[in-house]
Scaffold this motif. Structure first.
Motif, short mmCIF file in Angstrom:
data_model
loop_
_atom_site.label_atom_id
_atom_site.label_comp_id
_atom_site.label_asym_id
_atom_site.label_seq_id
_atom_site.Cartn_x
_atom_site.Cartn_y
_atom_site.Cartn_z
N GLU A 71 0.85 -1.20 0.00
CA GLU A 71 0.00 0.00 0.00
C GLU A 71 0.88 1.25 0.00
OE1 GLU A 71 -3.34 2.14 -0.21
OE2 GLU A 71 -3.37 -0.05 -0.10
N ARG A 72 0.66 2.15 -0.93
CA ARG A 72 1.53 3.33 -1.08
C ARG A 72 1.40 4.32 0.08
NH1 ARG A 72 2.38 4.48 -7.23
NH2 ARG A 72 1.77 2.45 -8.02
N THR A 73 0.26 4.37 0.70
CA THR A 73 0.05 5.34 1.78
C THR A 73 0.52 4.83 3.13
OG1 THR A 73 -2.18 4.48 2.17
CG2 THR A 73 -1.94 6.32 0.60
N TRP A 74 1.05 3.64 3.20
CA TRP A 74 1.53 3.07 4.45
C TRP A 74 2.79 3.82 4.89
CZ3 TRP A 74 5.06 -1.52 5.21
CH2 TRP A 74 5.00 -1.98 6.53
N PRO A 75 2.84 4.36 6.12
CA PRO A 75 3.96 5.22 6.53
C PRO A 75 5.32 4.52 6.56
CG PRO A 75 2.16 5.32 8.13
CD PRO A 75 1.81 4.28 7.14
N GLN A 78 8.74 2.60 2.92
CA GLN A 78 10.14 2.77 2.53
C GLN A 78 11.07 2.00 3.46
OE1 GLN A 78 11.29 4.03 -0.22
NE2 GLN A 78 9.19 4.42 -0.87
#
Length: 94
Positions: A71-75, A78
């Motif tokens: 999920e791209r919005t997961w903090p 990275q």
């Protein structure tokens, strides 16, 4: 000792061994891959479980290959990707 899962000592030995192995793997992961990540380098096991081990992702298969879609919005995306890259770039044991 009353928190062990069984009254049988051999079952409890296996449980303690599995718990120790999990703790060792968690410590080595932080030491080898997350040493420069603030908040994760000295994180408690509950924090590691919440931030990295329960990741919101889907495993997709295409053309005989598997892809992990994070999920791209997961903090902590990275940090997870960096840890995965560092683990895969470790030299093989000889």
């Amino acid at each position: 000792l009353r928190n062990l899962p069984s009254k049988d000592w051999t079952v409890n030995q296996g449980w303690v061994l599995a718990a120790n192995l999990g703790h060792d793997l968690d410590c080595w992961l932080r030491l080898l891959t997350l040493h420069d990540q603030p908040g994760l380098d000295r994180a408690e096991p509950d924090t590691m479980r919440y931030r990295l081990y329960h990741l919101p992702a889907r495993l997709a298969a295409h053309a005989r290959r598997r892809h992990l879609r994070i999920e791209r919005t997961w903090p902590w995306a990275q940090a997870f990707v960096l840890a995965w890259q560092r683990l895969t770039n470790l030299p093989a044991l000889t």
